[in-house]
Design a protein around this motif. Structure first.
Motif, PDB file in Angstrom:
ATOM      1  N   LEU A  26       0.822  -1.210   0.000  1.00 48.32           N
ATOM      2  CA  LEU A  26       0.000   0.000   0.000  1.00 48.32           C
ATOM      3  C   LEU A  26       0.856   1.260   0.000  1.00 48.32           C
ATOM      4  O   LEU A  26       0.525   2.254  -0.653  1.00 48.32           O
ATOM      5  CB  LEU A  26      -0.945  -0.004   1.199  1.00 48.32           C
ATOM      6  N   GLU A  30       1.065   4.200  -3.060  1.00 50.14           N
ATOM      7  CA  GLU A  30       0.857   5.637  -2.872  1.00 50.14           C
ATOM      8  C   GLU A  30       1.533   6.453  -3.967  1.00 50.14           C
ATOM      9  O   GLU A  30       1.091   7.554  -4.284  1.00 50.14           O
ATOM     10  CB  GLU A  30       1.414   6.088  -1.526  1.00 50.14           C
ATOM     11  N   MET A  45      -4.636   5.517   0.486  1.00 53.50           N
ATOM     12  CA  MET A  45      -3.560   4.532   0.583  1.00 53.50           C
ATOM     13  C   MET A  45      -2.753   4.723   1.866  1.00 53.50           C
ATOM     14  O   MET A  45      -2.354   3.755   2.501  1.00 53.50           O
ATOM     15  CB  MET A  45      -2.632   4.617  -0.626  1.00 53.50           C
ATOM     16  N   LEU A  48      -4.831   3.264   4.700  1.00 51.92           N
ATOM     17  CA  LEU A  48      -4.837   1.801   4.655  1.00 51.92           C
ATOM     18  C   LEU A  48      -3.484   1.225   5.061  1.00 51.92           C
ATOM     19  O   LEU A  48      -3.417   0.212   5.767  1.00 51.92           O
ATOM     20  CB  LEU A  48      -5.233   1.320   3.260  1.00 51.92           C
ATOM     21  N   ALA A  49      -2.405   1.858   4.615  1.00 54.85           N
ATOM     22  CA  ALA A  49      -1.066   1.394   5.000  1.00 54.85           C
ATOM     23  C   ALA A  49      -0.870   1.522   6.508  1.00 54.85           C
ATOM     24  O   ALA A  49      -0.324   0.626   7.154  1.00 54.85           O
ATOM     25  CB  ALA A  49       0.000   2.182   4.249  1.00 54.85           C
ATOM     26  N   SER A  52      -2.926  -1.219   8.285  1.00 56.07           N
ATOM     27  CA  SER A  52      -2.340  -2.557   8.183  1.00 56.07           C
ATOM     28  C   SER A  52      -1.064  -2.668   9.010  1.00 56.07           C
ATOM     29  O   SER A  52      -0.798  -3.717   9.604  1.00 56.07           O
ATOM     30  CB  SER A  52      -2.086  -2.939   6.719  1.00 56.07           C
TER      31      SER A  52
END
Length: 73
Positions: A26, A30, A45, A48-49, A52
């Motif tokens: 992710l 980007e 992104m 989400l990164a 995670s």
């Protein structure tokens, strides 16, 4: 620091490793987000990164069933 004896098993099965790999993907994605324009919301992104990577941190602390037999000895 020492490498675990079963590092191959950990690499294949640990959720912390899977989630960190997702965070890496992710983060790399980007780079392409500016080229997608209005298709993706801004900073999606990145969010989400971050999620995670946070999940990987938590997964590293939680005992996983695949590795419980090893911890009991």
């Amino acid at each position: 620091m020492r490498l675990s004896r079963d590092w191959r098993r950990v690499l294949r099965r640990a959720w912390s490793v899977r989630l960190m790999a997702l965070a890496i993907l992710l983060t790399a994605a980007e780079v392409g987000v500016p080229y997608l324009g209005d298709l993706l919301p801004a900073r999606l992104m990145s969010a989400l990164a971050g999620l995670s990577a946070g999940g990987a941190f938590v997964a590293r602390l939680i005992a996983q069933k695949e590795f419980e037999d090893e911890n009991e000895t």
